[in-house]
Design an enzyme around this catalytic site. Structure first.
Site, PDB file in Angstrom:
ATOM      1  N   CYS A  33      23.949 -11.855 -18.214  1.00 15.14           N
ATOM      2  CA  CYS A  33      22.627 -12.242 -17.711  1.00 15.14           C
ATOM      3  C   CYS A  33      22.735 -13.086 -16.439  1.00 15.14           C
ATOM      4  CB  CYS A  33      21.895 -13.012 -18.805  1.00 15.14           C
ATOM      5  SG  CYS A  33      20.385 -13.830 -18.263  1.00 15.14           S
ATOM      6  N   CYS A  36      20.804 -16.425 -16.455  1.00 14.16           N
ATOM      7  CA  CYS A  36      21.505 -17.393 -17.314  1.00 14.16           C
ATOM      8  C   CYS A  36      22.574 -18.140 -16.511  1.00 14.16           C
ATOM      9  CB  CYS A  36      22.167 -16.685 -18.485  1.00 14.16           C
ATOM     10  SG  CYS A  36      21.032 -15.812 -19.589  1.00 14.16           S
TER      11      CYS A  36
END
Length: 322
Positions: A33, A36
């Site tokens: 991600c 993230c």
């Protein structure tokens, strides 16, 4: 990587942290991600500056490695930040939003700094009279208060909902109540019948029962013998309770009551209370010769046990961090 962040290795470790730290902030992330990764340094800065042992704990959960935890909390977007107070979720932030995360965490940090670490007080203002067992939390907010049904309650004391009041009992705070009393008392004798339904199926580990007999009044006593019945559809009559087997019977001793908080921890045979939709608590008698049994608070301790199917994970936020 900040040494202040706890990297969760198991569901048991996570449950333990939720019960041992007043506030837990959790970053649900994935290695694939981009958002993230973009917000990770900011999260590390918050953890480094705001971690307080036993008060505020920052954690990270890798959603690919711990799908059981991810499913339990219905995580469907990356990243998702969850904030827990006293084991209960209070806030959820979906996506890489530093401003929202900063505001949420710093507000809690300020709250924690100004609050006492005493076991009889919590950062949310929700009073609890005894320490929580490792791995379990206060789940009293799962009580369906609209459908409570109590028998033999003195109408001049508080109503059924009084015992689930989240505030500190007035008997401790010595506050002068201008409204209804925040406790219940039995009426014609020392017996009480309490039907307590829940909003879902619970795993009930124990009960915290608080009782403050009125000083100088020998007629007011604490509960002594309790009979518990699980998964009943309605309140039992007193005759009915005597004619059917209870799920568990408990006799409270003087030594069970904490002198400061007036609270007794009632440990249950956990294996018998794994899928509980309601409890009936039959107070068979009070501890003494008094005719009125008083209860100030009841807390339900355990696990909510609710799980939802995990949907497809997606990443949310600024893709520039990829």
């Amino acid at each position: 990587m900040s040494s202040k962040i706890v990297h969760i290795e198991s569901a048991q470790q996570f449950s333990s942290l939720l019960s041992s730290s007043r506030i837990v902030v959790t970053d649900f992330y994935a290695d694939w991600c981009g958002p993230c990764k973009a917000i990770a340094p900011f999260y590390e800065q918050l953890a480094s500056s705001l971690t307080r042992p036993g008060q505020i704990t920052f954690t990270k959960v890798n959603t690919d490695n711990h799908k059981d935890i991810t499913q339990t909390y219905s995580i469907t977007a990356m990243p998702t930040f969850m904030v827990f107070k006293n084991g209960r979720e209070t806030q959820r932030i979906r996506g890489a939003d530093p401003k929202a995360l900063d505001a949420a965490v710093k507000s809690l940090a300020s709250e924690a700094e100004s609050s006492s670490a005493d076991a009889s007080s919590s950062s949310s203002g929700s009073w609890i009279g005894a320490s929580l067992p490792r791995g379990y939390s206060d789940i009293t907010d799962s009580v369906d208060q609209l459908n409570l049904d109590f028998l033999n309650v003195d109408s001049e004391a508080g109503n059924a909902r009084a015992v689930f009041n989240t505030a500190q009992p007035s008997a401790i705070s010595k506050s002068k109540s201008t409204g209804e009393k925040d406790w219940i008392e039995s009426d014609t004798d020392d017996q009480l019948m309490l039907y307590i339904p829940f909003n879902g199926a619970l795993k009930v580990h124990s009960l915290h029962i608080t009782s403050f007999p009125t000083e100088g009044d020998d007629d007011i006593v604490r509960p002594r013998t309790l009979k518990l019945y699980s998964n009943k559809s309605n309140v039992l009559s007193f005759d009915e309770a005597d004619s059917i087997p209870e799920t568990q019977e408990i006799t409270l001793q003087d030594s069970d009551w904490d002198a400061k908080t007036g609270t007794a921890k009632v440990d249950l045979r956990f294996v018998k209370f794994q899928n509980v939709s309601s409890l009936v608590i039959f107070v068979v008698d009070g501890d003494g010769d008094g005719e009125k049994t008083r209860i100030d608070r009841i807390k339900i301790i355990g696990e909510t046990g609710e799980k939802r199917a995990m949907g497809k994970l997606e990443k949310i936020g600024d893709e520039q961090g990829e």
